[in-house]
Design an enzyme around this catalytic site. Structure first.
Site, short mmCIF file in Angstrom:
data_model
loop_
_atom_site.label_atom_id
_atom_site.label_comp_id
_atom_site.label_asym_id
_atom_site.label_seq_id
_atom_site.Cartn_x
_atom_site.Cartn_y
_atom_site.Cartn_z
CB CYS A 1 -0.90 0.03 1.24
SG CYS A 1 -2.23 -1.16 1.20
NE ARG B 1 2.81 7.35 -4.31
CZ ARG B 1 1.83 7.59 -3.45
NH1 ARG B 1 1.15 6.60 -2.92
NH2 ARG B 1 1.51 8.83 -3.14
CD GLU C 1 -1.31 3.19 -8.88
OE1 GLU C 1 -2.09 4.15 -8.77
OE2 GLU C 1 -0.68 2.70 -7.94
CG HIS D 1 -3.50 4.46 -5.36
ND1 HIS D 1 -2.38 4.94 -6.00
CD2 HIS D 1 -3.41 4.92 -4.08
CE1 HIS D 1 -1.66 5.66 -5.16
NE2 HIS D 1 -2.27 5.67 -3.96
#
Ligand SMILES: NC(=O)C1=CN([C@@H]2O[C@H](COP(=O)(O)OP(=O)(O)OC[C@H]3O[C@@H](n4cnc5c(N)ncnc54)[C@H](O)[C@@H]3O)[C@@H](O)[C@H]2O)C=CC1
Ligand SMILES: O=C(O)C(=O)CO
Length: 386
Positions: free
Chosen positions: A271, A273, A302, A320
Site C-alpha cells: 500500500c 507505491r 498505474e 489505489h
C-alpha cells in the site's frame, strides 16, 4: 496553444486565484479558501489524469496557488508556469509526493505541501484488510460462491493461514507502517519484525507493553524485533507489508532475488507505491509459487497492471483506494487547501506535521499556519511557535 480546460468557479470576485486540478470531497476546503478572499477554480474535465499541458492551461496568466493530485507530473514545466503566473504555493492532495520534483519547486521558490497524518489509520486499515483477505482467501472464495460452485462444506475448502502467533514484517515503520503493525500485533496477536532507517521507539514500547499484558493474563506474549537488514524481515516474516516512501533507495526494493528469499507461503502487501515492487518479477514469482499471496493497492504503471497479474488467483488487486474513507479524503482536501492558503497569506509552517488535528476540527477556525510544507527548510520559511 493548449485547448481550454473546463472549470467550475466559486467566489468569482475573490482576490487570490486558487486552482484545484480535481474536484475533491467535502466543501470545507472550499469554504475555508473563500473565507480568506480566494476565487476557487475547480477543473471539471472528464479525463482522469490531466496532462502537463492541461495543467499549464489551467494555471493561465495569473494563479496564486494550485492543489494537485498524485497522478500529475509536477516538474520543471509546471513550477515554471506557476511561477510565471505569480504563484508561490502548490500542494499535493496526498502524503506521498514522489510525483513532485521538489528541486524544481525550490528553483522557482514554490512551497510544496502534502497531507500527512490524516490518512495514517485509513491506509493501515486497508493494508490490514488485504493481509486478512489474502490469508483467508476471501476474494477467491467470494468468486467461487458467486459462480454457483459451492455444493457443501468440505474439510479442505479454501483453507488459508492463521495469523495468530505468526510473524508480521513491516518495511518502513513510519506513520502508516507503525499503525499497521499495531493493528496486526494487537488485533491478531502476531509477533513483529520491522525494518526502517530509524528506530520506531513508540511502536517497540507498544508491543512490549501489550506482550506484558498478554503474559499477565496467562497468554503467550507477543514480541518485537528491529531487523538489521530488510532481508532479515523477508526471510523471517509470514506477512510482510510495505510502507516506505518511494525514492531511489526504495525503487524495486522487492525484486526477483529478494522474492526468492521469502517463505513459500508468505503474504506480501503493498500500500505504498507500485515501483517499490518489481511487478514483472512478482508476476513470475506468483506463477511459480501458488501458495505465495499478494494484496496490492498500488501498481508499477498505474492505472495498468503488468501482463499476467489480473489472471492470478493468488493476487488480490484493488485500485489505489487505501486512503479512501470519507473522513480521510475530506481531511486531505482541507490540509491541501490550507497548505496553499497559508503560503498565500504568509503564515508560518505548522511545527508538527504529525499532529494535524487542529486543522481538521470542523467547529473551530484552523490555526494560521500551513499544516505541512515539505520544502520549508530549503525555502527558509518560518515555523509556527503555536
Ligand atoms: N496506497 C495509498 O493510498 C497510500 C500510500 N501512501 C504511501 O505511503 C508512504 C508512507 O507514508 P507515511 O507512513 O505517512 O510516511 P512516513 O514518512 O511516516 O513513513 C515512511 C517511512 O519509510 C522509511 N524509509 C524511507 N526509506 C526507507 C528505506 N530505504 N528502507 C526502509 N524504510 C525506509 C522512513 O524512515 C519512514 O519511517 C507515502 O510516502 C506514500 O507513498 C500513503 C498514503 C496512502
Ligand atoms: O496520500 C498518498 O500518498 C496516497 O497515495 C493517497 O491515497
Amino acid at each position: 496553444m493548449a485547448k481550454p480546460v473546463s472549470i467550475e468557479v466559486w467566489n468569482p470576485s475573490g482576490k487570490y486565484r486558487v486552482v484545484s486540478t480535481k474536484s475533491m470531497p467535502g466543501t470545507r476546503w472550499i469554504n475555508l479558501l473563500i473565507a480568506q478572499d480566494c476565487r476557487v477554480e475547480i477543473c471539471t474535465e472528464k479525463k482522469t489524469i490531466l496532462s502537463v499541458e492541461d495543467i499549464v492551461a489551467l494555471i493561465g496568466d495569473k494563479c496564486d496557488g494550485v492543489i494537485g493530485q498524485l497522478t500529475e507530473d509536477w516538474g520543471e514545466t509546471l513550477f515554471a508556469a506557476l511561477s510565471r503566473a505569480g504563484g508561490k504555493a502548490f500542494s499535493n492532495m496526498a502524503v506521498g509526493y514522489n510525483n513532485v520534483d521538489v528541486n524544481a519547486a525550490n528553483k522557482y521558490g514554490v512551497a510544496v505541501g502534502n497531507t500527512p497524518g490524516v490518512l495514517t489509520e485509513t491506509t493501515a486499515e486497508l493494508a490490514a484488510s488485504l493481509s486478512l483477505a489474502a490469508a483467508r482467501r476471501i476474494v477467491e472464495a467470494d468468486e467461487f460462491m458467486r459462480a454457483g460452485l459451492y455444493d457443501g462444506w468440505l474439510p479442505y475448502l479454501f483453507v488459508g493461514n492463521l495469523l495468530k502467533g505468526q510473524t508480521v514484517g513491516v518495511i518502513g515503520a513510519g506513520r502508516i507502517g507503525s499503525a499497521y503493525a499495531r493493528m496486526m500485533v494487537e488485533g491478531f496477536k502476531m509477533n513483529l519484525i520491522y525494518y526502517d532507517l530509524y528506530q520506531a521507539t513508540r511502536l517497540e514500547k507498544f508491543v512490549t507493553a501489550y506482550g506484558a499484558f498478554l503474559q499477565a493474563n496467562g497468554e503467550q506474549p507477543v514480541t518485537w524485533k528491529r531487523a538489521s537488514s530488510m532481508d532479515e524481515v523477508l526471510r523471517e516474516a509470514d506477512v510482510i507489508s510495505l510502507h516506505p516512501v518511494l525514492d531511489k533507495t526504495t525503487y524495486h526494493l522487492i525484486n526477483k532475488e529478494r522474492l526468492s528469499t521469502m517463505k513459500k507461503e508468505a503474504i506480501l502487501v503493498n500500500c505504498s507505491r507500485g515501483p517499490v515492487v518489481d511487478e514483472v518479477a512478482l508476476v513470475e514469482h506468483l506463477k511459480q509459487n501458488p501458495k505465495f499471496r499478494v494484496g496490492l493497492d498500488v501498481f508499477e504503471d498505474e492505472p495498468y497492471m503488468k501482463p499476467g497479474l489480473a489472471e492470478l488467483k493468488n493476487a488480490i488487486v484493488v485500485p489505489h483506494i487505501a486512503s479512501a474513507s470519507k473522513w480521510t479524503r475530506e481531511g486531505m482536501a482541507t490540509l491541501a487547501a490550507l497548505n496553499v492558503l497559508g503560503k498565500i497569506k504568509g503564515y508560518p509552517i505548522w511545527g508538527n506535521p504529525n499532529q494535524v488535528e487542529p486543522f481538521l476540527n470542523e467547529n473551530a477556525s484552523p490555526p494560521a499556519a500551513s499544516p505541512s510544507i515539505v520544502n520549508a527548510k530549503a525555502l527558509g520559511l518560518p515555523v509556527s511557535k503555536l
